[in-house]
Design a protein around this motif. Sequence first.
Motif, short mmCIF file in Angstrom:
data_model
loop_
_atom_site.label_atom_id
_atom_site.label_comp_id
_atom_site.label_asym_id
_atom_site.label_seq_id
_atom_site.Cartn_x
_atom_site.Cartn_y
_atom_site.Cartn_z
N ARG A 166 44.41 16.68 59.04
CA ARG A 166 43.71 17.86 58.53
C ARG A 166 42.31 17.49 58.06
O ARG A 166 41.34 18.22 58.29
CB ARG A 166 44.53 18.50 57.40
CG ARG A 166 45.82 19.14 57.87
CD ARG A 166 46.49 19.95 56.77
NE ARG A 166 47.15 19.10 55.78
CZ ARG A 166 48.40 18.66 55.89
NH1 ARG A 166 49.12 18.96 56.93
NH2 ARG A 166 48.92 17.91 54.92
N VAL A 170 38.54 18.87 59.71
CA VAL A 170 37.45 19.43 58.89
C VAL A 170 36.17 18.63 59.09
O VAL A 170 35.09 19.19 59.29
CB VAL A 170 37.86 19.45 57.39
CG1 VAL A 170 36.65 19.82 56.52
CG2 VAL A 170 38.99 20.42 57.16
N ASP A 202 48.84 28.03 64.15
CA ASP A 202 48.19 28.10 62.84
C ASP A 202 46.84 27.39 62.86
O ASP A 202 45.85 27.88 62.34
CB ASP A 202 49.08 27.44 61.78
CG ASP A 202 50.20 28.35 61.30
OD1 ASP A 202 50.13 29.56 61.56
OD2 ASP A 202 51.13 27.83 60.65
N VAL A 203 46.82 26.19 63.45
CA VAL A 203 45.58 25.42 63.49
C VAL A 203 44.54 26.12 64.36
O VAL A 203 43.35 26.17 64.02
CB VAL A 203 45.84 24.00 64.02
CG1 VAL A 203 44.55 23.19 64.04
CG2 VAL A 203 46.89 23.29 63.16
N VAL A 205 44.17 29.31 64.92
CA VAL A 205 43.61 30.46 64.19
C VAL A 205 42.58 29.97 63.18
O VAL A 205 41.49 30.55 63.03
CB VAL A 205 44.73 31.26 63.51
CG1 VAL A 205 44.15 32.27 62.53
CG2 VAL A 205 45.59 31.96 64.54
N TRP A 206 42.92 28.91 62.47
CA TRP A 206 41.97 28.34 61.49
C TRP A 206 40.69 27.90 62.18
O TRP A 206 39.58 28.18 61.70
CB TRP A 206 42.63 27.17 60.77
CG TRP A 206 41.75 26.54 59.74
CD1 TRP A 206 41.58 26.90 58.44
CD2 TRP A 206 40.87 25.41 59.95
NE1 TRP A 206 40.66 26.09 57.81
CE2 TRP A 206 40.21 25.16 58.72
CE3 TRP A 206 40.58 24.61 61.04
CZ2 TRP A 206 39.29 24.14 58.56
CZ3 TRP A 206 39.66 23.58 60.90
CH2 TRP A 206 39.02 23.35 59.67
N LEU A 207 40.81 27.21 63.30
CA LEU A 207 39.62 26.78 64.04
C LEU A 207 38.78 27.97 64.49
O LEU A 207 37.55 27.95 64.40
CB LEU A 207 40.05 25.95 65.25
CG LEU A 207 40.54 24.53 64.97
CD1 LEU A 207 41.20 23.95 66.21
CD2 LEU A 207 39.39 23.63 64.53
N ARG A 209 38.43 30.82 63.15
CA ARG A 209 37.70 31.38 62.02
C ARG A 209 36.50 30.54 61.63
O ARG A 209 35.63 31.00 60.90
CB ARG A 209 38.66 31.54 60.82
CG ARG A 209 39.67 32.66 61.03
CD ARG A 209 40.76 32.66 59.97
NE ARG A 209 41.67 33.79 60.20
CZ ARG A 209 42.90 33.87 59.68
NH1 ARG A 209 43.36 32.88 58.92
NH2 ARG A 209 43.65 34.92 59.93
N HIS A 210 36.45 29.32 62.14
CA HIS A 210 35.30 28.44 61.93
C HIS A 210 34.45 28.31 63.20
O HIS A 210 33.64 27.40 63.30
CB HIS A 210 35.76 27.07 61.46
CG HIS A 210 36.25 27.05 60.04
ND1 HIS A 210 35.42 26.86 58.97
CD2 HIS A 210 37.50 27.24 59.53
CE1 HIS A 210 36.12 26.91 57.84
NE2 HIS A 210 37.38 27.14 58.17
#
Length: 275
Positions: A166, A170, A202-203, A205-207, A209-210
Amino acid sequence: MTYATLMVHLQPGRSNVAVLAWARRLASSFNAAVVGIAATQPMPMAVGDGLMAADLYELSRDEMTGEVGQAEAEFRRALAPTVTNLAWRSASLMTSLPDYMAREMRCADLLLTCADASDYFDNMRRVDTTDLIMRAGRPVLLVPALAETPRMDRMMIGWKDTRETRRAVVDALPLLRMAAHVTLAEVRGEATRAEGDSRLADVAVWLARHGVDAECVSSPPGGDDATVLFALGQDRGIDITVAGAYGHSRLREWALGGVTRDLLVSGQRCSLVSH
């Protein structure tokens, strides 16, 4: 998030063409300052009653001082024409080289260092990669000697559901946003396909959003993780692998997202790792 300051580690007595090419490319992409660094550790030589042979020590120190000077000249020749904000740091130490490098990393966002199989043997000039990654507190870009033409269009995240991975993702965001294609890959191990797909979703979706679109690939185990991920990287023409770094101090070894060091430093594929 960006890389405002890069630190590039040069190895005295060796060619640093590849790592300097990557430093030049990244400095241009991020308008970053670049700090060059080199460190050596003259090896004490003992005779008879254990006293240091002063003449041999002085000869070793003078030789390495000259090599550090040559490394600085190589650094400035490679970067001065295109990078306006350059700085240089070096030291000759009797203490730990990784400790020195890690302390100096306080001024930088990303460390670039050479990664090649030959660095196992020269303890006077090499910085132990294991210790450096474990202590740096910053992401480290490992650049194989053959990677003289920087490419960062195709990146792969070697996902493991751990703190280290994680952290690495980042830290890699500035590069991931620049990539034309990102593969988010996991070797499932004992997990079911549904469990693996859920984690990767999940990962992803997070990516997103970035600002990073990633293709998810959940692979069943096929021997060891190293073989599976290495083959996937080969098939997809991956330029940079992103992974978490896990240290094993007793064995003095490390693995990155399940991929062994020897696989990561082979060929022309760079690896961005964090601990």
